[in-house]
Design an enzyme around this catalytic site. Structure first.
Site, PDB file in Angstrom:
ATOM      1  N   GLU A 221      -3.819  -3.766 -11.202  1.00 29.98           N
ATOM      2  CA  GLU A 221      -4.790  -2.664 -11.211  1.00 29.98           C
ATOM      3  C   GLU A 221      -4.039  -1.340 -11.124  1.00 29.98           C
ATOM      4  OE1 GLU A 221      -6.982  -3.162  -7.554  1.00 29.98           O
ATOM      5  OE2 GLU A 221      -6.998  -5.324  -7.768  1.00 29.98           O
TER       6      GLU A 221
ATOM      7  N   ASP B  45      -4.225   7.688  -7.497  1.00 30.83           N
ATOM      8  CA  ASP B  45      -3.631   8.641  -6.572  1.00 30.83           C
ATOM      9  C   ASP B  45      -4.719   9.532  -5.980  1.00 30.83           C
ATOM     10  OD1 ASP B  45      -1.707   9.899  -5.151  1.00 30.83           O
ATOM     11  OD2 ASP B  45      -0.878  11.045  -6.818  1.00 30.83           O
TER      12      ASP B  45
ATOM     13  N   CYS C 152      18.472  21.660  24.844  1.00 27.07           N
ATOM     14  CA  CYS C 152      18.265  22.130  23.471  1.00 27.07           C
ATOM     15  C   CYS C 152      16.776  22.340  23.205  1.00 27.07           C
ATOM     16  CB  CYS C 152      18.847  21.126  22.475  1.00 27.07           C
ATOM     17  SG  CYS C 152      18.588  21.624  20.762  1.00 27.07           S
TER      18      CYS C 152
ATOM     19  N   CYS D 191      20.985  25.473  19.949  1.00 25.93           N
ATOM     20  CA  CYS D 191      21.420  25.676  21.336  1.00 25.93           C
ATOM     21  C   CYS D 191      22.920  25.877  21.464  1.00 25.93           C
ATOM     22  CB  CYS D 191      20.958  24.521  22.223  1.00 25.93           C
ATOM     23  SG  CYS D 191      21.897  23.000  21.972  1.00 25.93           S
TER      24      CYS D 191
ATOM     25  N   LYS E 241      -2.829   2.054  -9.725  1.00 25.97           N
ATOM     26  CA  LYS E 241      -2.818   2.573  -8.362  1.00 25.97           C
ATOM     27  C   LYS E 241      -3.300   4.018  -8.426  1.00 25.97           C
ATOM     28  CE  LYS E 241       0.036   2.799  -4.238  1.00 25.97           C
ATOM     29  NZ  LYS E 241      -0.160   4.205  -3.888  1.00 25.97           N
TER      30      LYS E 241
ATOM     31  N   LYS F 281       5.621   1.232  -8.615  1.00 27.65           N
ATOM     32  CA  LYS F 281       5.474   2.675  -8.794  1.00 27.65           C
ATOM     33  C   LYS F 281       6.057   3.141 -10.126  1.00 27.65           C
ATOM     34  CE  LYS F 281       4.184   4.882  -5.561  1.00 27.65           C
ATOM     35  NZ  LYS F 281       4.529   5.163  -4.173  1.00 27.65           N
TER      36      LYS F 281
ATOM     37  N   CYS G 229      25.331  22.791  17.327  1.00 28.94           N
ATOM     38  CA  CYS G 229      23.895  22.839  17.092  1.00 28.94           C
ATOM     39  C   CYS G 229      23.494  24.273  16.770  1.00 28.94           C
ATOM     40  CB  CYS G 229      23.149  22.346  18.336  1.00 28.94           C
ATOM     41  SG  CYS G 229      21.372  22.603  18.238  1.00 28.94           S
TER      42      CYS G 229
ATOM     43  N   TYR H 170     -11.866  -1.193  -5.055  1.00 27.08           N
ATOM     44  CA  TYR H 170     -10.878  -2.240  -5.350  1.00 27.08           C
ATOM     45  C   TYR H 170     -10.598  -3.174  -4.188  1.00 27.08           C
ATOM     46  CZ  TYR H 170      -7.958   1.383  -3.213  1.00 27.08           C
ATOM     47  OH  TYR H 170      -7.465   2.324  -2.370  1.00 27.08           O
TER      48      TYR H 170
ATOM     49  N   CYS I 174      23.152  16.813  17.963  1.00 30.17           N
ATOM     50  CA  CYS I 174      23.372  17.830  18.974  1.00 30.17           C
ATOM     51  C   CYS I 174      23.465  17.121  20.326  1.00 30.17           C
ATOM     52  CB  CYS I 174      22.189  18.804  18.970  1.00 30.17           C
ATOM     53  SG  CYS I 174      21.999  19.734  20.486  1.00 30.17           S
TER      54      CYS I 174
HETATM   55  S1  IVH Z   1      -5.057  -2.304  -2.291  1.00 35.44           S
HETATM   56  C1  IVH Z   1      -4.242  -4.207   1.837  1.00 35.44           C
HETATM   57  N1  IVH Z   1      -5.466  -1.351  -4.685  1.00 35.44           N
HETATM   58  O1  IVH Z   1      -2.591   2.756  -2.304  1.00 35.44           O
HETATM   59  C2  IVH Z   1      -4.064  -3.448   0.585  1.00 35.44           C
HETATM   60  N2  IVH Z   1      -4.665   0.150  -3.015  1.00 35.44           N
HETATM   61  O2  IVH Z   1      -0.079   2.210  -0.771  1.00 35.44           O
HETATM   62  C3  IVH Z   1      -5.111  -2.437   0.353  1.00 35.44           C
HETATM   63  N3  IVH Z   1      -4.427   2.472  -3.768  1.00 35.44           N
HETATM   64  O3  IVH Z   1      -3.866   2.933   0.944  1.00 35.44           O
HETATM   65  C4  IVH Z   1      -4.846  -1.523  -0.748  1.00 35.44           C
HETATM   66  N4  IVH Z   1      -5.124   2.132  -5.836  1.00 35.44           N
HETATM   67  O4  IVH Z   1      -5.080   4.230  -0.899  1.00 35.44           O
HETATM   68  C5  IVH Z   1      -5.060  -1.071  -3.428  1.00 35.44           C
HETATM   69  N5  IVH Z   1      -5.935  -0.634  -6.845  1.00 35.44           N
HETATM   70  C6  IVH Z   1      -5.541  -0.363  -5.600  1.00 35.44           C
HETATM   71  C7  IVH Z   1      -5.153   0.938  -5.200  1.00 35.44           C
HETATM   72  C8  IVH Z   1      -4.718   1.151  -3.892  1.00 35.44           C
HETATM   73  C9  IVH Z   1      -4.693   3.028  -4.955  1.00 35.44           C
HETATM   74  C10 IVH Z   1      -3.899   3.178  -2.591  1.00 35.44           C
HETATM   75  C11 IVH Z   1      -4.672   2.966  -1.328  1.00 35.44           C
HETATM   76  C12 IVH Z   1      -3.706   2.395  -0.327  1.00 35.44           C
HETATM   77  C13 IVH Z   1      -2.399   2.775  -0.922  1.00 35.44           C
HETATM   78  C14 IVH Z   1      -1.358   1.766  -0.507  1.00 35.44           C
END
Ligand code: IVH
Length: 718
Positions: free
Chosen positions: A125, A129, A453, A432, A127, A324, A429, A236, A447
């Site tokens: 799926e 943002d 400090c 300090c 991810k 990623k 440092c 999701y 330090c």
């Molecule tokens: S699953 C237990 N699915 O990514 C796992 N997360 O780095 C629950 N996110 O906090 C997350 N798209 O905010 C999942 N298709 C997706 C996602 C997703 C974005 C975000 C989510 C999570 C973060 C984890």
């Protein structure tokens, strides 16, 4: 009319409904408070109230003088109370290269054992943002929505979520009585651009990127503002569910879709790492054309029973990973290098850059990690950037990925000014003036000023009030520095205890905080409220807040669970005698052994804790703090009906239904500890075929021995 989504109501319909809601809520208030015979559940009541707030947010001009939201003493539903998640909201592990994906798939097979290659399905799926959100429905009615927060507790943003039209306020008939849908709230790129154009036209400050704008829009205390922002949602995942409507990840997504939630169209299901990676590249190609930001692709084991077996590490599931997209890069000029002094005295070099936009965000600072990194040397002395060092005036390549601090990854030597000289890392440092030393084998220079400090002291207090520790809002960097440097006794905050005596000291003083620039009466009262709300605090937050080296969030939690109360913890630590260093036969006393048997607490961490308590000043600071603050007993959340709770279990011989790792994780899930060796402390041995010396030792000691099948029977699985 109640079935019409708030954002679909016409002006007249809204007006009519607000009238009805005012009367209805007044009626229920009466029943509840005076007659003590409520006719509707709390959840239904809250839903009416929230609908009222949401309609008012959309049509502020229709707010009635007798509106239920204006009633004195009415519960502040719209405010940002804290919500404890029924199930924690975890994060994901990251994969950066194809090989990490192969490793992930391999690790799933290894953990589960016995499953033929290609037999486990995975979903892929995008991810998204944005901001993760947990939305709770009781009897099909939306009753609360919360941000992720620290994963355990988040902010209550229910009223704001109700203004998002993509999120249903009601679910269809027949859904489980408790449903928590999780997903991502985001702002479309096109809406973001439009909003920014509007802001610019009005001469207002524009926003940095869609994610921050979405976050800012949700954080509005006034849901009216949120209502004007076009926020969207993808479902999701889920939290608490009183029943499961499907037994796979893709099945759950299908269910969410049928319930009226938007789900991402690029989600698909595959059987091999190669297929997952191909889908990732396909999404990568689509990425620029999508109207929302994504920063990777999430892979999840599809079958939910396998997800349960795989379980979790401390912060993330074993059954999912985020692949990623590569970070974005840009070149700019390094103007200067500043040294920051952290809470433990670590000197960290920070690059001050000629401002530059990377992936839509203006970057002015970047981390340079440590002394050797600037020189072009890695942690083990290996060459980085083919040994190119970084100099002030250099043209550098910076890289930014997601929300992590940007870093300098390389230097363009051909653009180096002729007068640039190698950077001289300070050996004192900068705050300090104490010596800054680098211990053998350490990458950081520290330090030695310790308690004298001021930079370290300020950072300790900042850590103490930070989000995952005491989480005191209103004490940001500027404020902490102000209070720390304040000369007046009625204003100064030098140690954590001082935070909690501030209000009292202010009462008897003429130097009033509210008269000082940047404070004001409202913010001062808010601050006191935030402080007083933390006079009782979870033990794990308390321990984390102390800032003991190596005791991060995860270890603090483990310690809190192991000792349950602060007094038990303190007593144990004060009684601990560490083994003499260099003496291999010395195993430390019993308290030391107990401490080091806590998961994750090895001798380095244990020693840091013991040394912290040996320092008299620390004990004084703690005593003063404990006069103000009460750490609460840590509740241990394990299957309460587990027959093996608190036991130490040894798995030996070959196991046929699960891998060794799964056995270990399973024991932990049921509140037991698994150990590698049999001793008097062992409660149970699970022996498979071929078990040898461990089995005979267990027989010798008279410890209960069972087979793998009996183990499954015992814990009631299978
Ligand atoms: S699953 C237990 N699915 O990514 C796992 N997360 O780095 C629950 N996110 O906090 C997350 N798209 O905010 C999942 N298709 C997706 C996602 C997703 C974005 C975000 C989510 C999570 C973060 C984890």
């Amino acid at each position: 009319m109640r079935d019409i989504a708030v954002d679909q109501l016409t002006f007249l319909q809204a007006k009519e409904e607000l009238t009805a809601l005012a009367a209805e809520l007044a009626y229920h208030d009466e029943r509840y408070h005076r007659e003590d015979s409520p006719e509707i559940s709390d959840a239904e009541y809250d839903a009416l109230k929230l609908r009222n707030i949401a309609i008012e947010a959309r049509f502020p001009e229709l707010i009635r003088s007798d509106s239920p939201s204006r009633k004195v003493g009415a519960s502040p539903l719209a405010g940002f109370g804290q919500v404890t998640h029924a199930r924690p909201m975890l994060s994901l592990d990251n994969a950066f290269i194809d090989m990490d994906v192969q490793d992930f798939v391999g690790s799933v097979y290894r953990f589960l054992g016995q499953l033929p290659n290609g037999s486990i399905a995975f979903t892929a799926e995008p991810k998204i943002d944005g901001l993760s959100m947990s939305i709770r429905y009781e009897n099909g009615i939306l009753v609360s929505a919360a941000t992720r927060g620290d994963g355990t507790t988040g902010e209550n943003v229910t009223a704001n979520i109700l203004t998002i039209n993509e999120i249903p306020e009601r679910l269809p008939e027949g859904v489980p009585s408790v449903v928590e849908v999780r997903g991502e709230v985001y702002m479309a790129k096109s809406d973001f651009l439009q909003l920014n154009e509007q802001m610019a036209l009005e001469g207002k400050q524009t926003y940095v990127n869609p994610r921050n704008t979405a976050a800012g829009s949700l954080r509005q205390l006034d849901a009216k503002v949120t209502a004007t922002r076009k926020l969207k949602f993808f479902a999701y995942s889920w939290g608490e569910m009183s029943g499961m409507p499907a037994d796979t990840q893709h099945g759950m997504i299908e269910v969410f879709k049928n319930w009226g939630f938007p789900v991402n169209p690029l989600t698909a299901r595959f059987f091999t790492a190669d297929e997952l990676i191909a889908h990732y590249h396909m999404i990568g190609i689509e990425r620029p054309t999508l109207d929302y930001d994504i920063d990777g692709v999430v892979y999840k084991v599809d079958r939910l029973d396998l997800q349960t077996r795989l379980g979790f590490r401390s912060r993330s599931p074993r059954w999912a990973i985020a692949h990623k997209f590569p970070a974005e890069q840009a070149t700019t000029i390094l103007r200067d290098i500043d040294i920051q002094v952290g809470r433990t005295g670590a000197l960290t070099p920070v690059a001050r850059l000629e401002p530059i936009t990377v992936g839509g965000v203006v970057v002015t600072n970047a981390t340079l990690h440590n002394e050797d990194y600037i020189k072009g040397l890695g942690l083990k002395g290996e060459l980085l950037r083919e040994g190119r060092d970084i100099r002030i005036g250099d043209t550098v390549i910076i890289q930014r990925a997601g929300d992590v601090i940007p870093q300098i990854v390389d230097v363009l030597i051909e653009k180096r000014p002729s007068d640039a000289t190698a950077y001289q890392f300070p050996d004192h440092c900068p705050v300090c003036g104490s010596h800054a030393v680098r211990e053998e084998g350490e990458a950081v220079r520290r330090c030695t000023g310790g308690l004298i400090c001021s930079a370290q002291a300020v950072e300790r207090i900042r850590h103490f009030v930070s989000r995952n520790a005491f989480d005191i809002e209103g004490l940001g960097e500027k404020q902490v520095e102000f209070f720390f440097n304040a000369e007046d006794d009625a204003l100064s905050i030098r140690t954590p205890a001082d935070i909690f005596t501030l209000e009292e000291r202010q009462k008897h003083s003429l130097t009033k905080l509210e008269n000082i620039e940047g404070f004001g009466k409202t913010s001062v009262n808010k601050l006191y409220k935030a402080i007083n709300a933390r006079r009782e605090i979870a033990l794990s937050r308390f321990l984390y807040g102390l800032g003991i080296r190596h005791v991060g969030e995860v270890n603090a939690k483990r310690l809190a669970r192991a000792y349950a109360t602060y007094s038990k913890f303190e007593e144990a630590i004060l009684n601990t005698i560490a083994p003499l260093s260099g003496d291999r036969t010395d195993k430390g006393n019993e308290a030391w052994q107990e401490l080091t048997s806590v998961e994750g607490i090895g001798s380095i961490v244990a020693l840091a804790i013991v040394e912290f308590y040996q320092e008299e000043h620390n004990r004084e600071v703690l005593a003063m703090l404990l006069a103000q603050v009460t750490p609460l007993e840590e509740k241990i959340e394990t299957a309460s009906d587990s027959p093996v709770i608190g036991q130490t279990i040894v798995f030996t011989g070959s196991l046929e239904k699960m891998s060794r790792d799964e056995a270990k994780a399973m024991a932990e899930r049921f509140g037991a500890k698994s150990s590698g060796s049999v001793s008097k402390k062992t409660n149970l041995v699970v022996a498979g075929p071929g078990a040898g010396s461990k089995l005979s030792k267990a027989q010798e000691l008279g410890i209960k021995i069972i087979t793998e099948d009996e183990w499954f029977e015992l814990i009631g699985e299978k």
